[in-house]
Structures are given as C-alpha cells and as structure tokens.
Scaffold this motif. Sequence first.
Motif, mmCIF file in Angstrom:
data_model
loop_
_atom_site.group_PDB
_atom_site.id
_atom_site.type_symbol
_atom_site.label_atom_id
_atom_site.label_comp_id
_atom_site.label_asym_id
_atom_site.label_seq_id
_atom_site.Cartn_x
_atom_site.Cartn_y
_atom_site.Cartn_z
ATOM 1 N N LEU A 192 55.898 -56.793 57.690
ATOM 2 C CA LEU A 192 56.813 -56.280 58.837
ATOM 3 C C LEU A 192 56.573 -56.845 60.165
ATOM 4 C CD1 LEU A 192 56.745 -53.717 56.542
ATOM 5 C CD2 LEU A 192 58.091 -52.750 58.187
ATOM 6 N N VAL A 193 57.528 -57.588 60.552
ATOM 7 C CA VAL A 193 57.419 -58.409 61.867
ATOM 8 C C VAL A 193 58.258 -57.929 63.079
ATOM 9 C CG1 VAL A 193 58.717 -60.124 60.928
ATOM 10 C CG2 VAL A 193 57.159 -60.857 62.954
ATOM 11 N N PRO A 194 57.964 -57.494 64.253
ATOM 12 C CA PRO A 194 59.041 -57.319 65.136
ATOM 13 C C PRO A 194 59.817 -58.610 65.672
ATOM 14 C CG PRO A 194 56.813 -56.535 65.850
ATOM 15 C CD PRO A 194 56.589 -57.329 64.505
ATOM 16 N N ILE A 216 60.418 -58.356 56.453
ATOM 17 C CA ILE A 216 61.523 -57.585 56.968
ATOM 18 C C ILE A 216 61.173 -57.466 58.519
ATOM 19 C CG2 ILE A 216 62.108 -54.896 57.475
ATOM 20 C CD1 ILE A 216 61.159 -54.559 54.473
ATOM 21 N N GLY A 217 62.180 -58.039 59.029
ATOM 22 C CA GLY A 217 62.411 -57.971 60.620
ATOM 23 C C GLY A 217 62.521 -56.331 61.235
ATOM 24 N N VAL A 218 61.943 -56.213 62.469
ATOM 25 C CA VAL A 218 61.972 -54.929 62.840
ATOM 26 C C VAL A 218 62.634 -55.168 64.272
ATOM 27 C CG1 VAL A 218 60.852 -52.938 63.553
ATOM 28 C CG2 VAL A 218 59.873 -53.977 61.620
ATOM 29 N N SER A 297 56.272 -51.996 64.082
ATOM 30 C CA SER A 297 56.323 -52.246 62.767
ATOM 31 C C SER A 297 55.866 -51.005 61.949
ATOM 32 C CB SER A 297 55.256 -53.561 62.461
ATOM 33 O OG SER A 297 54.074 -53.197 63.226
ATOM 34 N N LEU A 298 54.968 -50.220 62.677
ATOM 35 C CA LEU A 298 54.462 -49.036 61.726
ATOM 36 C C LEU A 298 55.474 -48.115 61.696
ATOM 37 C CD1 LEU A 298 52.494 -47.252 60.523
ATOM 38 C CD2 LEU A 298 51.587 -46.533 62.807
ATOM 39 N N LEU A 326 51.788 -55.807 55.411
ATOM 40 C CA LEU A 326 50.977 -56.303 56.540
ATOM 41 C C LEU A 326 51.997 -56.005 57.891
ATOM 42 C CD1 LEU A 326 49.071 -58.105 58.305
ATOM 43 C CD2 LEU A 326 50.551 -59.955 57.912
ATOM 44 N N LEU A 327 51.375 -55.158 58.649
ATOM 45 C CA LEU A 327 52.043 -54.982 60.131
ATOM 46 C C LEU A 327 51.680 -55.760 61.019
ATOM 47 C CD1 LEU A 327 51.603 -50.955 59.984
ATOM 48 C CD2 LEU A 327 53.404 -52.503 58.631
#
Length: 370
Positions: A192-194, A216-218, A297-298, A326-327
């Motif tokens: 998960l990536v900002p 996944i994009g955040v 991401s969290l 992975l965050l």
Amino acid sequence: MRAILNRNLRPDAVAPPATEPVSFHAGLPGYHPTPLRDLSDVAEELGVGTVALKDESRRLGLPAFKILGASWAVERSLRQHPDGHTLLAGSAGNHGRAIAHLAAQRGLRCRIFLPSSASPARREAILGEGAEVVVVDGGFDAAISLAATEAQQEGQIEIADAGTSQAAHWVIDGYSTLFNEVRSQQAFDLVLVPVGVGALAAAAARFAAGTSAKVIGVEPAAAACLTASLAAGTPVSVATPGTTMACLDCGSLSLAAWDSLRNGLHGTITVTDLEVHASMRELAAAGFAIGDCGAASLAALRALVSSPACAALREMVALGRTSRVLLLATEGSTDPAAYNAIVGTEWHEAKREVAQPAQSALVSRSHGGI
C-alpha cells in the motif's frame, strides 16, 4: 471513502525498475537502508499474516523519502548540464526541501515554488536549507507551472517530480533504491503506497510487476486524481479543496508515471483526514512518529479489511490470513507543530547539522490565470 479496481491492469507492460540509482545511492555519505517496522499487533487484529511499515522518517538526513528521487534526478540533470548554477522545483514541501538540501551540498543556488497553502513550518524548513522560497498565488499545480516557466532561463535546471520532463522520469527511477531495499529485507504479497503525483507509486508498480505482489495506491479523499484517472482510463485533473496530507494534495498526476500506474496498480483506496489522524495516533502509541502522508497507508489497510466499499478490491488482491502486507510510511513529522496537535504528544526531531549558505529569502509571487 472510495475504492476502485483497475480494469486496465497489464503487469507485463510495466517498465522494469532502474538499477543504476541503487549503486549511486549506496555511495552517498550517510546512506543506509531504512528499517521495516513490525506491526504484529495490527496484523493480529486485522487477521492477516504480517504487516510491516517501511519507515522513511529518516532518509539521508531528511524526514521523508523524497531525497531518493531528487538526488538521482539532480545527478543526471547535472551530468547533462554541468554549467547549471540554480536548481528549481515546484513542491508541496518535501520534494522542495530535498532539492534545497542537495543544492546546498553541491554549492548551487536554489529556488523552490510553494503553493500558498504550504504551512509556515514547511517554508521555514526549505529556507533553512539555504534556498529561496517563492510562495505562489495558487495551488500545487500552479507552483509546478511557474517553476517550469522560470527554468527556461540559462543556467537554471528544473527538477520536477511531475510532468513529462526527463527529470520526472529520473525521480521515479531514483525510488527504485527504496524497493531494492525492500526486496532484500522481506517478501510481501501486498503493498500500500501513498499517491501524490504518482512517482513513488509508479516505482512500486515496477518493483511488483516481476513478482506476485500486488499494489494499491492510497489517496486523500479530497485529492484523488489517480482514482479519477483510473476510472476514466486516462489522466484527469480534480479539484483539491484541501487536506492535512499536504504532500498528497495534488490535483494532477505526473504523466511520466501514468503508464506504470495504469498498467501496474491493482486499484486505489481514498482516505479522509480523520482516518489518517487516527492512524498517526496509533503509530505514535507504537513508538513511530509518522506524518499524515505516511500514515495514510495504515488507514487504507484498515479500510481494505473492513469497509464494504473495499469488498471487490479485497477479493482482487486475495487479502487473507497469510497475506504479507507492506505499508509505505513516506514521511516523519515534517510539520512538528501540526503533528503534535494531531497526535497530542510532544515529539522532537533528532538534531542535525545543516550547512546553510549565507543568504536565504522568502518572496511571494502571483501566477496569472490560476
């Protein structure tokens, strides 16, 4: 809160990650891989295998990951333009500070263009690196545009992390070092990536394309340009009414990142400021000082596990009891006063020595038509 699946997924069409920046960064003074923080309590609570936080709150003397992309783009730009004397960049804060830091190290002048919404703390941090700060009468896109215009002058080099310039491509390449570190630290099924302009998310897509990992994009709910672009199948701009996730407050994607994002990301999740603030406090209680953008991401992982809006995306990435997550925590407390106001505890950056040129300046400038 919104989640979408990427219907255009084509991992085989994603460019491979760059390799040259890895050795370049390894040779920089003070380089070391940033740590993975084990969030085993979160993993147990959410019913997944493992959750780890890639902690970018200390990276080459700065409190954010941005210097990886910036340093490689500066290096490549100066190879092409060895007579350049001034570095320029439009920024929401972290990228600009990284460019200013690098300019001071190389004995170059620097001018950073910030949107009028940039906090005083972010302005002062850039001034503290010895750069000139130009406050633009407009948002992030206006700051980027004005930096590009002024870069037409001889001897001035724009180091953009958005757009179509060669530097924007080099910024993405520079982030390959972060994911090369991850590869040597631990294996993951989900990242998960900002997402701001999308450069880091593009690098994540390139990292994952040759593996079984999914990305996944955040995004902030108030600045979800990637979500809108994936839904439209083409880059689109969105209005940005404002978010405390300052360095994700972007209305347009980097076109240099678009192909990797379109072909390599499995979807996106949007999060609100309040959700992110809760995650900041949760991380602080665990001993990790992570800013708004990094904590996104969290917040997204919690939504992915429990929100009905994420059901289809949750199924697509096969999130379950054995998933290794992975965050990406992209920044520390880049605005300490704002951080303390949200978290409710005192936190102080470790002192660091900064070589400061004799002059720095803060000016304001209007940008017509914005």
